[in-house]
Design an enzyme around this catalytic site. Structure first.
Site, PDB file in Angstrom:
ATOM      1  N   LYS A 194      -2.858   6.015  -4.284  1.00 21.53           N
ATOM      2  CA  LYS A 194      -4.023   6.853  -3.949  1.00 21.53           C
ATOM      3  C   LYS A 194      -3.894   8.237  -4.564  1.00 21.53           C
ATOM      4  CE  LYS A 194      -3.949   4.568   0.574  1.00 21.53           C
ATOM      5  NZ  LYS A 194      -2.529   4.456   0.943  1.00 21.53           N
ATOM      6  N   HIS A 252      -8.088   9.357  -1.872  1.00 18.50           N
ATOM      7  CA  HIS A 252      -7.485   9.284  -0.533  1.00 18.50           C
ATOM      8  C   HIS A 252      -8.425   9.787   0.575  1.00 18.50           C
ATOM      9  CE1 HIS A 252      -3.149   9.153   1.209  1.00 18.50           C
ATOM     10  NE2 HIS A 252      -4.003   8.910   2.175  1.00 18.50           N
ATOM     11  N   ASP A 261       0.838  -1.201   0.000  1.00 18.75           N
ATOM     12  CA  ASP A 261       0.000   0.000   0.000  1.00 18.75           C
ATOM     13  C   ASP A 261       0.874   1.252   0.000  1.00 18.75           C
ATOM     14  OD1 ASP A 261      -2.888   1.089   0.629  1.00 18.75           O
ATOM     15  OD2 ASP A 261      -1.529   2.191   1.954  1.00 18.75           O
ATOM     16  N   TYR A 294       2.778   9.887   0.044  1.00 17.32           N
ATOM     17  CA  TYR A 294       3.886   9.349   0.829  1.00 17.32           C
ATOM     18  C   TYR A 294       5.259   9.653   0.201  1.00 17.32           C
ATOM     19  CZ  TYR A 294       0.016   6.470   2.664  1.00 17.32           C
ATOM     20  OH  TYR A 294      -1.178   6.032   3.171  1.00 17.32           O
TER      21      TYR A 294
HETATM   22  N1  LIG Z   1      -5.666   5.902   3.691  1.00 18.99           N
HETATM   23  C1  LIG Z   1      -5.161   6.664   4.628  1.00 18.99           C
HETATM   24  O1  LIG Z   1      -5.612   7.808   4.856  1.00 18.99           O
HETATM   25  C2  LIG Z   1      -4.019   6.159   5.424  1.00 18.99           C
HETATM   26  C3  LIG Z   1      -3.574   6.881   6.536  1.00 18.99           C
HETATM   27  C4  LIG Z   1      -2.516   6.354   7.257  1.00 18.99           C
HETATM   28  C5  LIG Z   1      -1.942   5.147   6.886  1.00 18.99           C
HETATM   29  N2  LIG Z   1      -2.370   4.480   5.769  1.00 18.99           N
HETATM   30  C6  LIG Z   1      -1.768   3.177   5.338  1.00 18.99           C
HETATM   31  O2  LIG Z   1      -1.891   2.229   6.380  1.00 18.99           O
HETATM   32  C7  LIG Z   1      -0.589   1.778   6.754  1.00 18.99           C
HETATM   33  C8  LIG Z   1      -0.523   1.459   8.233  1.00 18.99           C
HETATM   34  O3  LIG Z   1      -0.812   2.584   9.024  1.00 18.99           O
HETATM   35  P1  LIG Z   1       0.285   3.387   9.879  1.00 18.99           P
HETATM   36  O4  LIG Z   1       1.601   3.196   9.228  1.00 18.99           O
HETATM   37  O5  LIG Z   1      -0.204   4.741  10.049  1.00 18.99           O
HETATM   38  O6  LIG Z   1       0.238   2.712  11.302  1.00 18.99           O
HETATM   39  P2  LIG Z   1       0.386   1.219  11.935  1.00 18.99           P
HETATM   40  O7  LIG Z   1       0.683   0.206  10.903  1.00 18.99           O
HETATM   41  O8  LIG Z   1      -0.773   1.039  12.832  1.00 18.99           O
HETATM   42  O9  LIG Z   1       1.628   1.398  12.898  1.00 18.99           O
HETATM   43  C9  LIG Z   1       2.929   1.626  12.445  1.00 18.99           C
HETATM   44  C10 LIG Z   1       3.802   1.872  13.682  1.00 18.99           C
HETATM   45  O10 LIG Z   1       3.838   0.702  14.498  1.00 18.99           O
HETATM   46  C11 LIG Z   1       5.190   0.277  14.673  1.00 18.99           C
HETATM   47  N3  LIG Z   1       5.177  -1.206  14.599  1.00 18.99           N
HETATM   48  C12 LIG Z   1       4.809  -1.954  13.535  1.00 18.99           C
HETATM   49  N4  LIG Z   1       4.864  -3.267  13.837  1.00 18.99           N
HETATM   50  C13 LIG Z   1       5.295  -3.348  15.118  1.00 18.99           C
HETATM   51  C14 LIG Z   1       5.552  -4.438  15.990  1.00 18.99           C
HETATM   52  N5  LIG Z   1       5.365  -5.692  15.592  1.00 18.99           N
HETATM   53  N6  LIG Z   1       5.977  -4.161  17.240  1.00 18.99           N
HETATM   54  C15 LIG Z   1       6.157  -2.877  17.655  1.00 18.99           C
HETATM   55  N7  LIG Z   1       5.921  -1.802  16.862  1.00 18.99           N
HETATM   56  C16 LIG Z   1       5.493  -2.036  15.603  1.00 18.99           C
HETATM   57  C17 LIG Z   1       5.972   0.884  13.533  1.00 18.99           C
HETATM   58  O11 LIG Z   1       7.288   1.154  13.941  1.00 18.99           O
HETATM   59  P3  LIG Z   1       8.593   0.634  13.121  1.00 18.99           P
HETATM   60  O12 LIG Z   1       8.385   1.004  11.678  1.00 18.99           O
HETATM   61  O13 LIG Z   1       9.712   1.369  13.764  1.00 18.99           O
HETATM   62  O14 LIG Z   1       8.636  -0.840  13.330  1.00 18.99           O
HETATM   63  C18 LIG Z   1       5.220   2.202  13.305  1.00 18.99           C
HETATM   64  O15 LIG Z   1       5.665   3.190  14.219  1.00 18.99           O
HETATM   65  C19 LIG Z   1       0.315   2.943   6.343  1.00 18.99           C
HETATM   66  O16 LIG Z   1       1.666   2.600   6.341  1.00 18.99           O
HETATM   67  C20 LIG Z   1      -0.280   3.316   5.024  1.00 18.99           C
HETATM   68  O17 LIG Z   1       0.117   2.406   4.014  1.00 18.99           O
HETATM   69  C21 LIG Z   1      -3.414   4.968   5.047  1.00 18.99           C
END
Ligand SMILES: NC(=O)c1ccc[n+]([C@@H]2O[C@H](COP(=O)([O-])OP(=O)(O)OC[C@H]3O[C@@H](n4cnc5c(N)ncnc54)[C@H](OP(=O)(O)O)[C@@H]3O)[C@@H](O)[C@H]2O)c1
Length: 284
Positions: A77, A110, A47, A52
């Site tokens: 997106k 988005h 994704d 980004y």
């Molecule tokens: N459509 C939208 O509006 C929108 C908005 C936000 C995000 N997204 C998408 O959704 C994806 C996921 O959301 P997100 O990146 O915001 O948040 P997330 O996946 O909920 O959390 C990511 C955070 O958790 C940490 N983490 C991941 N796995 C871990 C584990 N096993 N143990 C401990 N810490 C862990 C990561 O740190 P480290 O990297 O340091 O491990 C990072 O700081 C995004 O990357 C993006 O592709 C979409």
């Protein structure tokens, strides 16, 4: 779902792997390394978004991974500033160029209401969608969807869409369930994806999540991801660390019992990490 490569089937028959790898806020080299690691571990669904700034690294990782392009499922997106008919066509062309691909598997609007477009967001979304439909018919996008759309945003688009909405990507995790939107999507055959499925790491100390982690001998991130999956939602966990990318994939050897799923109902509303879709999207 038995492993990372098992798929949901979207409305038009396109298969979407049941867990995606997220790339929000990772820069070029970090993205390249992490996406290569994710694909090696078995993720087939990546994704990204023009916002980004890492589409080029995603594209490079996909090209270098050694698998045929058709074995990967790549999402990008359309950012808020690019909504509208002509600007969607132009933004999509840039996305393809950045990715170095001749199609994407899924393209999403988005956010429903870009800042300053509170008065005409319905027409704006419909115009963006019309451009996306053309790209879909031309074979440049395999499936069309939206992100951060609540039922009223979806309904407005569905009123004029000729190609149906197939996916909605929402902030969903144990602290924010989005029940009304999920129910609406599931009634209308729209596949739901969960962004921030790990609450961006902000809920790892929650006592309910910790007690479940202990009970199932899993980690809190694994409990969060399993919870999404058991509702038929596709989680998109992001990590830049190979060990965590692997940990986040190890969610197929246990199942949360109904009483434990029910326990997690109590956490709904505790915490949200993103803005409300009605107000406006994250700024560039
Ligand atoms: N459509 C939208 O509006 C929108 C908005 C936000 C995000 N997204 C998408 O959704 C994806 C996921 O959301 P997100 O990146 O915001 O948040 P997330 O996946 O909920 O959390 C990511 C955070 O958790 C940490 N983490 C991941 N796995 C871990 C584990 N096993 N143990 C401990 N810490 C862990 C990561 O740190 P480290 O990297 O340091 O491990 C990072 O700081 C995004 O990357 C993006 O592709 C979409």
């Amino acid at each position: 779902m038995k492993d990372l490569q098992d798929c949901y089937i979207l409305k038009n028959g396109v298969k979407m792997p049941c867990v995606g790898y997220g790339t929000y806020k990772t820069h070029e080299e970090e993205t390249y390394r992490a996406v290569r690691a994710a694909i090696d571990i078995g993720y087939r669904h990546i994704d990204t978004a023009s916002l980004y700034g890492n589409e080029a690294a995603v594209g490079r990782a996909v090209r270098d991974c050694g698998l045929p392009r058709e074995e990967l499922f790549v999402t990008s997106k359309l950012w808020n500033d690019d909504q509208g008919y002509e600007s969607t066509l132009a933004a999509f062309a840039r996305t393809l160029e950045q990715l170095g691909m001749d199609y994407v598997d899924l393209y999403l609007i988005h956010w429903p209401i870009p800042e300053g477009r509170e008065g005409d967001w319905q027409t704006l979304n419909q115009e963006s969608w019309r451009a996306m439909e053309e790209l879909y018919r031309a074979g440049k996008i395999r499936a069309l969807g939206v992100s951060n759309f609540l039922p009223r945003h979806l309904q407005s688009l569905m009123d004029t869409a000729q190609v149906p909405v197939m996916v909605d990507q929402l902030e969903i995790h144990p602290m924010r369930h989005q029940r009304e939107a999920v129910n609406f999507c599931q009634r209308n055959g729209i596949q739901v994806e969960a962004w921030a499925p790990l609450v961006r790491g902000r809920a790892f100390d929650d006592p309910v999540l910790r007690s479940l982690a202990e009970k199932y001998q899993k980690t809190v991130p694994q409990i969060c991801l399993r919870w999404s999956m058991q509702q038929g939602i596709v989680p998109l966990p992001k990590s830049s660390h190979e060990g965590r990318i692997r940990e986040n994939a190890d969610i197929f050897d246990f199942a949360l019992a109904p009483e434990d799923m029910a326990k997690l109902l109590t956490l709904d509303g505790e915490l949200g990490v993103g803005r409300h879709p009605d107000h406006f999207g994250e700024k560039k």
